[in-house]
Write a protein that holds these residues in place. Structure first.
Motif, PDB file in Angstrom:
ATOM      1  N   SER A 100      31.665  31.070 -37.579  1.00 29.59           N
ATOM      2  CA  SER A 100      30.292  31.324 -37.067  1.00 29.59           C
ATOM      3  C   SER A 100      29.932  30.459 -35.985  1.00 29.59           C
ATOM      4  N   ASP A 103      32.213  29.419 -31.254  1.00 33.63           N
ATOM      5  CA  ASP A 103      31.914  29.772 -29.832  1.00 33.63           C
ATOM      6  C   ASP A 103      31.124  28.578 -29.179  1.00 33.63           C
ATOM      7  N   ILE A 106      27.313  30.138 -28.754  1.00 30.45           N
ATOM      8  CA  ILE A 106      26.704  30.207 -30.109  1.00 30.45           C
ATOM      9  C   ILE A 106      26.093  28.950 -30.558  1.00 30.45           C
ATOM     10  N   ILE A 134      25.578  36.146 -33.443  1.00 26.65           N
ATOM     11  CA  ILE A 134      26.834  36.828 -33.043  1.00 26.65           C
ATOM     12  C   ILE A 134      26.721  38.488 -33.223  1.00 26.65           C
TER      13      ILE A 134
END
Length: 141
Positions: A100, A103, A106, A134
């Motif tokens: 989660s 990235d 993110i 996401i």
């Protein structure tokens, strides 16, 4: 000492990328200088990278959250800095959490959104926010 999301991610990525044959990831609760003085030996680059009170603290927090499994935790008798944790693997929840926040984009958005509420939140909230971002990118929401 504060929880550091970037450091937590770094620990989890290090563990995920570690070849199985290399065994546990070892994190020391002391600075490289303290360790060199304490043991009188030259440290490898890996040892120096894994020697800091902040990294050690965040590894313990990841263990508390059941995102990692430790297979050994040595607490020094003479000095508090003479402690180390040996992490064997990520748990399934750990992999989910890492996925989660893996990235950079993110994670950056998560941290920006958290600033609106003081910059801090529980790991559950962080994971939910990252998962939501996401899903938005994937067009699922």
């Amino acid at each position: 000492m504060k929880r550091d999301l970037d450091l937590m991610r770094e620990i989890m990525l290090d563990l995920e990328n570690r070849p199985h044959y290399k065994g546990s990831l070892k994190i020391y609760n002391s600075t490289p200088t303290d360790l060199e003085l304490m043991h009188g030996v030259e440290l490898s680059q890996e040892d120096t990278c894994n020697a800091s009170p902040e990294k050690y603290h965040n590894a313990l927090l990841l263990h508390d959250a059941e995102f990692i499994k430790e297979n050994y935790h040595f607490a020094g008798v003479r000095r508090a800095s003479n402690t180390e944790i040996y992490i064997s693997r990520l748990t399934n929840s750990g992999h989910d959490f890492l996925d989660s926040i893996r990235d950079d984009g993110i994670l950056s958005k998560v941290k920006t959104r958290l600033l609106a509420v003081g910059g801090e939140a529980s790991l559950e909230v962080i994971r939910a926010l990252a998962t939501s971002l996401i899903k938005q990118q994937l067009g699922i929401d």
